[in-house]
Motif scaffolding. Structure first.
Motif, short mmCIF file in Angstrom:
data_model
loop_
_atom_site.label_atom_id
_atom_site.label_comp_id
_atom_site.label_asym_id
_atom_site.label_seq_id
_atom_site.Cartn_x
_atom_site.Cartn_y
_atom_site.Cartn_z
N ASP A 24 -4.23 4.92 -3.84
CA ASP A 24 -5.28 5.41 -4.01
C ASP A 24 -4.83 6.81 -4.70
OD1 ASP A 24 -6.21 3.00 -3.66
OD2 ASP A 24 -6.48 2.78 -1.70
N GLU B 77 0.52 -1.15 -0.02
CA GLU B 77 0.08 -0.08 -0.18
C GLU B 77 1.14 1.21 -0.71
OE1 GLU B 77 -3.86 2.26 2.55
OE2 GLU B 77 -2.68 0.87 2.98
N GLU C 114 -10.02 6.47 -6.85
CA GLU C 114 -9.57 4.98 -7.95
C GLU C 114 -8.23 4.62 -7.57
OE1 GLU C 114 -11.11 3.62 -9.83
OE2 GLU C 114 -12.61 5.58 -10.21
N ARG C 115 -8.16 3.54 -7.91
CA ARG C 115 -6.72 2.39 -6.86
C ARG C 115 -6.37 2.37 -8.37
NH1 ARG C 115 -7.06 -1.74 -3.03
NH2 ARG C 115 -7.12 0.40 -1.72
N TYR D 90 0.51 -0.59 -4.88
CA TYR D 90 -0.88 0.18 -5.57
C TYR D 90 -1.14 1.44 -4.25
CZ TYR D 90 -3.28 -1.04 -1.40
OH TYR D 90 -4.17 -1.40 0.34
#
Length: 237
Positions: A207, A177, A211-212, A205
């Motif tokens: 955010d 993350e 949106e991711r 990823y």
């Protein structure tokens, strides 16, 4: 004839399993992939348990059954990077990368070392590239060392408990993350992204605006041809 029960499930585990099955001096009595299958070892009582890619802790009552030893092949240079994702942490933390064949005990990756092999890394490596290199090194180390194990011609070395590192699955999950607002040195960010790059899997990823987005990276080492092309491009302006 050496009797073996094999524990494993991953790609290099299959390579080593097939290699052992082809040896005239080895009788592989069973290949087990799940912990609820371990009770069969009570019936077999092999000379060795060989574990390659078995993700479960083997209980002490099972480890005590082989008449010789229970050995595990781990894709890290122990005592560094015990536990999960040992292809990731050398790229992030700068710890030694390598593979280790060791005796199994009641904890993950803490048993006495039988043999080790260092694996070099480069800044252009991704988690996938290092994973593949570690798999090849595991196969080489095991096939080179096994004849010595068969002939009882090995020496054990204790691990240094004051050194090393351990990572759980949650450490990897947390690493994936990315915080869009976090400020990091460029190399620190690049190390993290390349360590998490393992196509076709989506690991890193971020955010942004609800949106991711998944992030992979490719790093290439510059060559003389690259420099010539760059100089030519600059001179055209």
């Amino acid at each position: 004839m050496t009797d073996i029960v094999f524990l494993g499930v991953n790609d290099v585990g299959m390579r080593i399993y097939e290699w052992l099955c082809q040896r005239d001096s080895v009788d592989v009595k069973a290949m087990l992939t799940e912990p609820d299958q371990l009770d069969i070892i009570h019936q077999i009582v092999p000379e060795f348990i060989v574990s390659v890619g078995f993700d479960h802790l083997v209980p002490p009552e099972i480890l005590s059954l082989p008449t010789e030893d229970s050995v595990n092949l781990h894709p890290s240079y122990l005592p560094y990077n015990r536990g999960k994702s040992p292809n990731v942490w050398p790229l992030i933390e700068g710890t030694p990368a390598g593979v280790t064949l060791h005796s199994m005990d009641t904890e993950f990756d803490t048993g006495d070392i039988i043999a080790q092999k260092r694996v070099e890394t480069e800044f252009s490596d991704t988690g996938k590239i290092l994973h593949q290199r570690l798999e090849d090194a595991q196969f080489e180390l095991f096939t080179q060392t096994w004849p010595e194990i068969e002939s009882n011609n090995i020496e054990y070395a204790s691990q240094d408990d004051s050194a090393g590192s351990y990572h759980a699955k949650d450490d990897f999950v947390e690493l994936c993350e990315l915080n869009a607002d976090e400020e990091l040195p460029v190399k620190t960010l690049l190390d993290r992204l390349r360590a998490l790059t393992f196509p076709p899997f989506d690991n890193a990823y971020v955010d942004v605006d609800g949106e991711r987005y998944y992030v992979d990276i490719e790093i290439r080492k510059a060559t003389d041809d690259d420099e010539t092309e760059t100089n030519g491009l600059l001179s055209s302006y």
